[in-house]
Scaffold this motif. Sequence first.
Motif, PDB file in Angstrom:
ATOM      1  N   GLY A 197       0.778  -1.233   0.000  1.00 36.35           N
ATOM      2  CA  GLY A 197       0.000   0.000   0.000  1.00 36.35           C
ATOM      3  C   GLY A 197       0.805   1.275   0.000  1.00 36.35           C
ATOM      4  N   VAL A 198       2.060   1.238   0.414  1.00 35.21           N
ATOM      5  CA  VAL A 198       2.886   2.434   0.481  1.00 35.21           C
ATOM      6  C   VAL A 198       4.351   2.018   0.384  1.00 35.21           C
ATOM      7  CG1 VAL A 198       2.981   2.366   3.013  1.00 35.21           C
ATOM      8  CG2 VAL A 198       3.373   4.535   1.821  1.00 35.21           C
ATOM      9  N   ASN A 199       5.148   2.825  -0.310  1.00 34.05           N
ATOM     10  CA  ASN A 199       6.570   2.521  -0.308  1.00 34.05           C
ATOM     11  C   ASN A 199       7.211   3.091   0.956  1.00 34.05           C
ATOM     12  OD1 ASN A 199       6.966   5.269  -0.816  1.00 34.05           O
ATOM     13  ND2 ASN A 199       7.186   4.963  -3.008  1.00 34.05           N
ATOM     14  N   VAL A 200       8.391   2.597   1.278  1.00 36.15           N
ATOM     15  CA  VAL A 200       9.050   2.960   2.537  1.00 36.15           C
ATOM     16  C   VAL A 200      10.459   3.453   2.222  1.00 36.15           C
ATOM     17  CG1 VAL A 200       9.856   2.131   4.779  1.00 36.15           C
ATOM     18  CG2 VAL A 200       7.707   1.263   3.832  1.00 36.15           C
ATOM     19  N   SER A 201      10.680   4.733   2.469  1.00 36.57           N
ATOM     20  CA  SER A 201      12.013   5.298   2.252  1.00 36.57           C
ATOM     21  C   SER A 201      12.765   5.506   3.559  1.00 36.57           C
ATOM     22  CB  SER A 201      11.900   6.639   1.511  1.00 36.57           C
ATOM     23  OG  SER A 201      11.142   7.571   2.264  1.00 36.57           O
ATOM     24  N   GLN A 202      12.080   5.323   4.699  1.00 37.68           N
ATOM     25  CA  GLN A 202      12.737   5.540   5.994  1.00 37.68           C
ATOM     26  C   GLN A 202      13.918   4.595   6.144  1.00 37.68           C
ATOM     27  OE1 GLN A 202      10.086   5.667   9.380  1.00 37.68           O
ATOM     28  NE2 GLN A 202      11.687   5.062  10.806  1.00 37.68           N
ATOM     29  N   TYR A 203      15.034   5.135   6.589  1.00 40.92           N
ATOM     30  CA  TYR A 203      16.252   4.332   6.654  1.00 40.92           C
ATOM     31  C   TYR A 203      16.641   3.918   8.065  1.00 40.92           C
ATOM     32  CZ  TYR A 203      17.984   9.105   7.425  1.00 40.92           C
ATOM     33  OH  TYR A 203      18.157  10.377   7.885  1.00 40.92           O
ATOM     34  N   THR A 204      16.256   4.684   9.092  1.00 40.11           N
ATOM     35  CA  THR A 204      16.523   4.281  10.472  1.00 40.11           C
ATOM     36  C   THR A 204      15.296   3.543  10.988  1.00 40.11           C
ATOM     37  OG1 THR A 204      17.980   6.163  10.865  1.00 40.11           O
ATOM     38  CG2 THR A 204      17.089   5.047  12.800  1.00 40.11           C
ATOM     39  N   PRO A 205      15.429   2.287  11.380  1.00 39.36           N
ATOM     40  CA  PRO A 205      14.246   1.496  11.737  1.00 39.36           C
ATOM     41  C   PRO A 205      13.655   1.877  13.089  1.00 39.36           C
ATOM     42  CG  PRO A 205      16.229   0.229  12.148  1.00 39.36           C
ATOM     43  CD  PRO A 205      16.679   1.498  11.474  1.00 39.36           C
ATOM     44  N   ASP A 206      12.336   1.768  13.183  1.00 40.04           N
ATOM     45  CA  ASP A 206      11.616   1.904  14.437  1.00 40.04           C
ATOM     46  C   ASP A 206      11.173   0.525  14.895  1.00 40.04           C
ATOM     47  OD1 ASP A 206      11.736   4.703  14.592  1.00 40.04           O
ATOM     48  OD2 ASP A 206      10.024   4.911  13.238  1.00 40.04           O
ATOM     49  N   PRO A 207      10.954   0.338  16.198  1.00 40.03           N
ATOM     50  CA  PRO A 207      10.458  -0.960  16.667  1.00 40.03           C
ATOM     51  C   PRO A 207       8.993  -1.140  16.290  1.00 40.03           C
ATOM     52  CG  PRO A 207      10.563   0.598  18.486  1.00 40.03           C
ATOM     53  CD  PRO A 207      11.190   1.283  17.302  1.00 40.03           C
ATOM     54  N   PHE A 208       8.591  -2.379  16.111  1.00 36.26           N
ATOM     55  CA  PHE A 208       7.185  -2.688  15.856  1.00 36.26           C
ATOM     56  C   PHE A 208       6.455  -2.796  17.197  1.00 36.26           C
ATOM     57  CE2 PHE A 208       9.055  -5.238  12.110  1.00 36.26           C
ATOM     58  CZ  PHE A 208       9.179  -4.082  11.363  1.00 36.26           C
ATOM     59  N   PRO A 209       5.156  -2.349  17.266  1.00 31.63           N
ATOM     60  CA  PRO A 209       4.319  -1.853  16.164  1.00 31.63           C
ATOM     61  C   PRO A 209       4.630  -0.404  15.816  1.00 31.63           C
ATOM     62  CG  PRO A 209       3.075  -1.774  18.207  1.00 31.63           C
ATOM     63  CD  PRO A 209       4.399  -2.423  18.543  1.00 31.63           C
ATOM     64  N   LEU A 210       4.452  -0.073  14.562  1.00 33.73           N
ATOM     65  CA  LEU A 210       4.742   1.264  14.070  1.00 33.73           C
ATOM     66  C   LEU A 210       3.552   2.189  14.287  1.00 33.73           C
ATOM     67  CD1 LEU A 210       6.394   0.283  10.678  1.00 33.73           C
ATOM     68  CD2 LEU A 210       7.569   0.961  12.781  1.00 33.73           C
ATOM     69  N   GLU A 211       3.848   3.433  14.567  1.00 27.49           N
ATOM     70  CA  GLU A 211       2.786   4.416  14.756  1.00 27.49           C
ATOM     71  C   GLU A 211       2.091   4.741  13.434  1.00 27.49           C
ATOM     72  OE1 GLU A 211       1.509   5.731  17.501  1.00 27.49           O
ATOM     73  OE2 GLU A 211       2.818   4.417  18.660  1.00 27.49           O
ATOM     74  N   GLY A 212       2.833   4.674  12.343  1.00 29.30           N
ATOM     75  CA  GLY A 212       2.264   5.076  11.056  1.00 29.30           C
ATOM     76  C   GLY A 212       1.299   4.095  10.438  1.00 29.30           C
ATOM     77  N   GLY A 213       1.210   2.881  10.978  1.00 27.05           N
ATOM     78  CA  GLY A 213       0.283   1.892  10.445  1.00 27.05           C
ATOM     79  C   GLY A 213       0.685   1.328   9.098  1.00 27.05           C
ATOM     80  N   TRP A 214       1.999   1.252   8.839  1.00 20.27           N
ATOM     81  CA  TRP A 214       2.470   0.689   7.577  1.00 20.27           C
ATOM     82  C   TRP A 214       2.494  -0.836   7.666  1.00 20.27           C
ATOM     83  CZ3 TRP A 214       7.589   3.932   7.561  1.00 20.27           C
ATOM     84  CH2 TRP A 214       7.279   5.288   7.371  1.00 20.27           C
ATOM     85  N   PRO A 215       1.798  -1.533   6.778  1.00 27.63           N
ATOM     86  CA  PRO A 215       1.913  -2.992   6.769  1.00 27.63           C
ATOM     87  C   PRO A 215       3.126  -3.417   5.956  1.00 27.63           C
ATOM     88  CG  PRO A 215       0.200  -2.292   5.248  1.00 27.63           C
ATOM     89  CD  PRO A 215       0.761  -1.039   5.854  1.00 27.63           C
ATOM     90  N   PHE A 216       4.063  -4.101   6.592  1.00 27.21           N
ATOM     91  CA  PHE A 216       5.205  -4.569   5.814  1.00 27.21           C
ATOM     92  C   PHE A 216       5.964  -5.697   6.488  1.00 27.21           C
ATOM     93  CE2 PHE A 216       7.446  -0.595   7.534  1.00 27.21           C
ATOM     94  CZ  PHE A 216       8.373  -1.247   8.333  1.00 27.21           C
ATOM     95  N   VAL A 217       6.764  -6.346   5.641  1.00 29.58           N
ATOM     96  CA  VAL A 217       7.645  -7.440   6.038  1.00 29.58           C
ATOM     97  C   VAL A 217       9.071  -6.905   5.960  1.00 29.58           C
ATOM     98  CG1 VAL A 217       8.474  -9.744   5.455  1.00 29.58           C
ATOM     99  CG2 VAL A 217       6.052  -9.167   5.139  1.00 29.58           C
ATOM    100  N   ALA A 218       9.831  -7.092   7.034  1.00 28.74           N
ATOM    101  CA  ALA A 218      11.181  -6.534   7.096  1.00 28.74           C
ATOM    102  C   ALA A 218      12.203  -7.632   7.360  1.00 28.74           C
ATOM    103  CB  ALA A 218      11.266  -5.482   8.192  1.00 28.74           C
TER     104      ALA A 218
END
Length: 265
Positions: free
Chosen positions: A78-99
């Motif tokens: 649903g959205v591309n991800v350009s953020q380079y410094t990772p945050d811990p899950f769960p994310l505040e932004g609600g991005w669904p992704f596999v890392a």
Amino acid sequence: METFCAFLLLVVGSAVTSAVQNSKDSLLYPYGTDQGDRKNPKLDDGTSPEIPISEPFTFYGKPYYSLYVNNNGVVSFGVNVSQYTPDPFPLEGGWPFVAPYWGDVDNRMGGDVFWRQTQDPAILSRCTADINQYFPKIPFQAIWAFIATWDHVAYFGSASKKVNTFQAVLTTNGNIAFILLNYADIQWTTGRASGGDAKTGLGGTPAQAGFDSGDKVNYYNIPSSRTPEVLNIGGTTNVGVPGRWVFQVDEFVADATTESTDCLL
């Protein structure tokens, strides 16, 4: 005699290292342009175009019909991800992704990001066999797979030759969905913009591994994520195969009771 012994130890040590690396490499599903893969642009914090997929992939109750492969170690919906410094899950932004390994990859400095979707019988047979081995109580026969591979990728600001090779495989039978995260060789954890040392690729905010459904309920942080120990993720597992993590993700919470294991060499 001492010189000969030292030489013998060096040869044996090299052979063991080579054998271990070959074992890790064998975890990876086939990839590369000779397999029909496409490659992401050489671009810091870049991404693939939106990729329509031929079979819906259900990720925690929601079917997705397209995805992105992001240079920074993420497959997103649903959205591309350009953020380079990772945050811990769960994310505040609600991005669904596999890392498989969310960190500051810079493929301009080295390496390639490959991807393809496939219904090749040999790949589907391999997916089916792997899932049946790890989840014998769940009837599963793969009808589709998506393979994203980060091949010998460098980190942002690199002043070394350190590179990482890892992979995410998504597969479904049209109803049940799984992800396999495969690790061949991990040599760095952090890009310079995330506080890492340009000469070592270590320090700062290390890479994150796992997945996030975007609903703040269903997510999983692979142990050691965002710690220096994530450098050793290739020796850990939740399915008894060091260097591989596998999760059912269509609607069930990952089995967090399954402890990771370390590969002692």
